[in-house]
Design an enzyme around this catalytic site. Structure first.
Site, PDB file in Angstrom:
ATOM      1  N   ASP A 193       0.796  -1.229   0.000  1.00  0.00           N
ATOM      2  CA  ASP A 193       0.000   0.000   0.000  1.00  0.00           C
ATOM      3  C   ASP A 193       0.828   1.279   0.000  1.00  0.00           C
ATOM      4  O   ASP A 193       0.300   2.362   0.246  1.00  0.00           O
ATOM      5  CB  ASP A 193      -0.943   0.005   1.205  1.00  0.00           C
ATOM      6  CG  ASP A 193      -0.195   0.027   2.533  1.00  0.00           C
ATOM      7  OD1 ASP A 193       0.965  -0.427   2.562  1.00  0.00           O
ATOM      8  OD2 ASP A 193      -0.768   0.496   3.530  1.00  0.00           O
ATOM      9  N   GLU A 194       2.119   1.195  -0.283  1.00  0.00           N
ATOM     10  CA  GLU A 194       2.953   2.383  -0.193  1.00  0.00           C
ATOM     11  C   GLU A 194       4.130   2.284  -1.159  1.00  0.00           C
ATOM     12  O   GLU A 194       4.692   1.215  -1.367  1.00  0.00           O
ATOM     13  CB  GLU A 194       3.470   2.530   1.246  1.00  0.00           C
ATOM     14  CG  GLU A 194       4.201   3.822   1.522  1.00  0.00           C
ATOM     15  CD  GLU A 194       4.516   3.971   2.999  1.00  0.00           C
ATOM     16  OE1 GLU A 194       4.811   5.103   3.407  1.00  0.00           O
ATOM     17  OE2 GLU A 194       4.482   2.963   3.731  1.00  0.00           O
TER      18      GLU A 194
END
Length: 351
Positions: free
Chosen positions: A94-95
């Site tokens: 997610d990053e």
């Protein structure tokens, strides 16, 4: 991404929308992998025990993680990134860091580009993303948390020093709870307090990290965005529903873990020379035992042979709640390639 795992669950099950949600286990052994913003208002956060989370938020809803689904959406998001730049460094599902200095649409503004990327992610996945934009990875990371959820923050070059000087030291990326408390004890509460300390002082109190702290508070962080991150280790671990104290039972568990490590090594087509056995005791103390071999290994048989030797290296006095095996010192290329032209042109894009 904003509360990624929890947001995916709320997206796929509209009945969970707007509710306090935790992805993970609610049992005495369960751990929160992610919490929705509704749950965070009650103090629930990732890595917290399920029991404590339920106590803080009695109406908390627990759901089991679905990592295949998270990976599926993560791939959609990464495709969006690569539409704008090839300099993408994923940190997790997610990053990621993006260097958009030289971007595929010749955007004149990194701020506008970030806004478009966030909109495209929303259109394709239904999920919100936040962004931080600045002159290097360290400051961009800090900025990405400022206007969460569903926001972005730009720190232009001329504002970097004043921004860092007024920032609480606990918000500096990489300053954990232990370091924060140590800094507070030394009278370092904000960036300006940190900046007043000499390099020698910081090295005396924080060792090798002293140079990092000395530089970053001055806006210096030279780490490039590395599109092909080199894996440094690979392993697997298991947390048990009941503590185990017999080495015989531990060996049985380690057999399963070694099999998983072998599968992951072969899947990544790597082998390692340094093997590490990780043990977490019933009182949450973590012990590691390592050995570096003269040759690379990847087979379960050899992994178990070395793990068994590490297990019996010295007596285990406490019961064990977690066991893990990892291989490092891998046979991977250690120098990601970045073209000189891109390297020279980094950080010239207007903000």
């Amino acid at each position: 991404m904003d509360a990624f795992y929890a947001s995916v669950e709320q997206l796929d099950d509209p009945s969970l929308s707007g509710k306090a949600l935790a992805v993970g286990g609610s049992s005495k052994r369960g751990v929160v992998a992610a919490a929705s913003y509704e749950a965070r208002k009650f103090g629930v956060k990732s890595a917290m025990s399920g029991r404590l989370a339920a106590r803080l938020c009695p109406h908390l809803i627990f759901v089991k993680p679905r990592f295949e689904r998270y990976k599926e959406i993560s791939q959609i998001i990464r495709k969006v990134f690569f539409e704008y730049t090839d300099l993408v460094e994923p940190l997790s599902l997610d990053e990621a860091y993006l260097d958009v200095t030289v971007n595929k649409f010749d955007y004149p503004s990194a701020t506008i580009l970030a806004r478009e990327i966030r909109k495209k992610i929303k259109d394709r996945t239904g999920l919100n993303a936040s962004a931080g934009i600045s002159i290097n990875k360290f400051i961009a990371k800090i900025a990405s948390d400022i206007n969460k959820p569903n926001g972005q923050k730009t720190i232009p070059p001329e504002d970097v020093i004043s921004f860092l000087e007024t920032l609480d030291i606990r918000k500096f990326h990489g300053v954990g709870k232990v370091t924060q408390e140590k800094m507070y004890g030394l009278g370092i509460f904000t960036g300006v307090d940190l900046k007043l300390k000499t390099l020698e002082y910081l090295q005396d109190h924080f060792g090798k990290s002293g140079l990092h702290y000395f530089n970053v508070v001055r806006g210096i962080h030279l780490s490039e965005v590395k599109p092909s991150r080199i894996r440094k280790s690979l392993g697997a671990e298991r947390t048990f529903s009941e503590n185990i104290s017999s080495e015989i039972y531990m060996l049985e568990k380690l057999e399963d873990i070694a099999e998983e490590v072998e599968r992951r090594l072969k899947g990544s087509r790597v082998a390692g020379k340094t093997i590490t056995l990780k043990l977490k005791t019933s009182d949450f103390n973590i012990q590691t035992r390592s050995k570096t071999l003269k040759f690379f290994i990847s087979s379960k048989a050899l992994i178990m042979e070395e793990t068994k030797a590490l297990l019996f290296q010295e007596p285990i006095k406490d019961s064990i709640r977690l066991l893990g095996i990892s291989l490092s010192n891998l046979n991977t290329d250690k120098t990601p390639k970045v073209t000189p032209k891109l390297k020279e042109e980094q950080l010239k894009l207007p903000f």
